[in-house]
Design a protein around this motif. Structure first.
Motif, short mmCIF file in Angstrom:
data_model
loop_
_atom_site.label_atom_id
_atom_site.label_comp_id
_atom_site.label_asym_id
_atom_site.label_seq_id
_atom_site.Cartn_x
_atom_site.Cartn_y
_atom_site.Cartn_z
N GLU A 90 0.86 -1.06 -0.17
CA GLU A 90 -0.47 -0.44 0.43
C GLU A 90 0.37 1.09 0.26
O GLU A 90 1.92 0.85 0.02
N LYS A 91 0.09 2.32 0.11
CA LYS A 91 0.96 3.07 -0.54
C LYS A 91 0.55 4.43 0.48
O LYS A 91 -0.19 4.82 0.66
N THR A 121 6.40 9.32 1.32
CA THR A 121 5.48 7.74 2.17
C THR A 121 6.61 6.67 2.75
O THR A 121 8.30 6.67 2.53
N GLY A 123 6.78 3.55 2.20
CA GLY A 123 7.68 2.71 1.43
C GLY A 123 9.15 3.65 0.96
O GLY A 123 9.85 3.19 1.31
N ILE A 347 4.73 2.31 -6.40
CA ILE A 347 5.34 1.63 -4.53
C ILE A 347 6.70 0.78 -4.96
O ILE A 347 7.40 0.82 -4.21
#
Length: 545
Positions: A90-91, A121, A123, A347
């Motif tokens: 997920e972002k 983010t 990530g 992502i």
């Protein structure tokens, strides 16, 4: 033709509330440091605090954590760790904002002086070198706000960690009139309410005061929730063939205590007449704890996530110049190919160091008249890499104006090319993801199965996204969730499941939901490959402060 597509900020709305009560695979702690903050105080230095906010499904920011306030410091190193659930697929959009706390009511941020902010983010933080993300704080244009460093550290859940105990019993008592007793052990863990639940029962060792149960295998999370100091009960029982087993005694210990082998634990009967009498010794002759490496450990040790994109240029997509085409460039909306590239690519890009992605097409007729099932979108076969997700979109637009849609829909060639990239990667340093975007059922099915099986022992995962409204039932067979792929020619079986197939329409045009579902298996596929090849992550890469 519309001009080259640009990615607007917040292209897709995340339908899942980041604060929803779902079980994360990983929990991370975030540590924040700043340098060169602006001084807002007249007679002293700023008193900074860091506010962590997360974007919710309604598009609004909500505070989820904050650090302590540090007095008179323009280069603060905050001690408070901010905990977050981490979802690779997920972002998760975050905002770190620094304030100078000047009033007693620190909760009212509108009364405090703004010192800078940054949006990123989770990530990008985790995917940065050593999971240490550094950026300049932002504010009013033309002013300098200093810099921020965010360090992500994983909290190990112990979900797949195993404990191997070699256990013996000595001088065990019995209630049998004849014989030496038929003994077994029961291991119990303490719950949050203080009660104990059984997690393992050994086999019965018959007619013996001394027994050797050999090596017992226990899941560490089930045994003690990963806590080396959590209470564990070991109960000694005498089995009976015609009646209920007899409780002989018990001992309370911890995994930490049992790890100091050899360890002798004397059992007693707490409600018996002679409470201090030894009912038998439980001897832990050996204790080994095997902790499985996690996805984040590999990322933090410098593993690079390589991404390769392959786009369907077959005629079934229809003329790109007409609105009926799946390749049509609508001036106001992205087509499904573009949406999938952005959703998945944004992502994966965070985990790639050079942000360069080989990008191919298949099923198209090139300007020289050749039909190719693996051509470079940028018309440069010797260097098919493009920069970032935006480069993929640009190369896709360029290829649509130079390549004629043709056919058939063959996957084998792009899989073989990607397999070649993966095989040439240094062991344990890279993992490849091939994203195939297609509007129809694969034509070279048998050849594709052969290519997938050949690649199943390499550091590679394949994501296939079905675009449009075709019936993709046959494509589900390539996704080996229910049955392993088997070669019709050789009988060879796929060594591991590396394919994930999803139709785009299932997620009603939501790029965020598409990415969540197509990427959710990727961390386990990566760690599964590493485990099968006995590859352990190296030490975390240290980034200078």
């Amino acid at each position: 033709w519309r001009g080259l597509a640009r990615i607007p900020p917040n292209s897709f709305e995340d339908l899942r509330d980041p604060m929803a009560n779902t079980e994360p695979k990983t929990i991370v702690l975030l540590t924040v440091e700043c340098k060169g903050l602006r001084n807002k105080d007249t007679f002293s230095k700023s008193d900074p605090v860091c506010i962590l906010s997360q974007k919710m499904k309604n598009g609004k920011w909500a505070e989820i954590a904050r650090t302590e306030t540090i007095q008179n410091d323009l280069n603060p190193k905050f001690k408070t760790k901010m905990q977050m659930d981490y979802y690779f697929e997920e972002k998760q959009e975050l905002q770190f904002t620094i304030y100078d706390i000047d009033t007693k009511n620190a909760a009212k941020l509108s009364d405090q002086d703004f010192l800078g902010t940054i949006e990123t983010t989770l990530g990008r933080v985790v995917g940065a070198r050593g999971s240490s993300f550094t950026a300049n704080l932002e504010g009013t244009k033309g002013h300098k706000y200093g810099s921020i460093r965010i360090l992500a550290e994983e909290i190990k859940s112990g979900k797949n960690d195993m404990v191997f105990l070699s256990v013996e019993g000595r001088n065990m008592s019995t209630k049998d009139w004849m014989g030496k007793g038929d003994h077994y052990l029961s291991f119990l863990r303490q719950r949050g309410d203080g009660a104990f639940d059984e997690v393992l029962k050994t086999e019965v060792k018959k007619n013996s005061k001394d027994a050797n149960w050999g090596q017992l295998k226990l899941n560490m999370l089930k045994l003690c929730l990963g806590n080396m100091n959590a209470p564990i009960k070991i109960q000694l029982w005498d089995w009976n063939s015609v009646s209920d087993p007899t409780f002989l005694g018990e001992v309370t210990t911890t995994l930490g205590e049992m790890a100091n082998t050899p360890k002798t634990l004397s059992t007693k009967k707490p409600d018996g007449k002679d409470k201090e009498k030894n009912r038998g010794d439980i001897v832990i002759t050996d204790c080994k704890i095997h902790r499985e490496a996690t996805f984040l450990q590999f990322i933090q040790s410098g593993l690079n996530m390589e991404v390769i994109v392959a786009i369907d240029f077959t005629a079934s997509n229809k003329d790109p110049k007409t609105p009926q085409s799946l390749h049509y460039m609508d001036p106001h909306n992205y087509n499904q190919y573009q949406q999938a590239i952005i959703a998945v690519g944004e992502i994966l890009e965070a985990y790639n160091s050079d942000k360069m992605f080989p990008s191919y097409g298949f099923g198209g007729k090139l300007p020289n008249g050749q039909v190719s099932h693996c051509f470079a979108l940028n018309s440069t076969p010797e260097n098919p890499k493009v920069a970032r997700v935006q480069g993929i979109l640009d190369a896709y637009c360029y290829a649509l104006s130079n390549v004629t849609l043709w056919g058939p829909t063959n996957f084998a060639d792009v899989i073989k090319v990607t397999h070649g990239f993966a095989n040439n990667s240094p062991k344990g340093k890279g993992y490849y993801t091939l994203l195939i975007l297609t509007d129809g059922v694969v034509t070279d099915y048998d050849e594709t199965v052969e290519a997938i099986i050949a690649a199943s022992d390499s550091p590679l995962s394949i994501i296939i996204v079905g675009v449009g409204n075709d019936d993709f039932a046959a494509m589900e067979q390539l996704d080996g969730d229910d049955k392993k792929l088997t070669s019709q020619r050789t009988g060879q079986v796929c060594k591991r499941d590396i394919v994930q197939f999803v139709p785009f329409q299932r997620y009603h045009g939501s790029g965020a939901e598409l990415a969540k579902h197509v990427l959710k298996e990727l961390p386990d596929q990566l760690t599964g490959y590493m485990k099968a090849h006995s590859i352990q992550p190296g030490p975390p890469i240290q980034q200078a402060s």
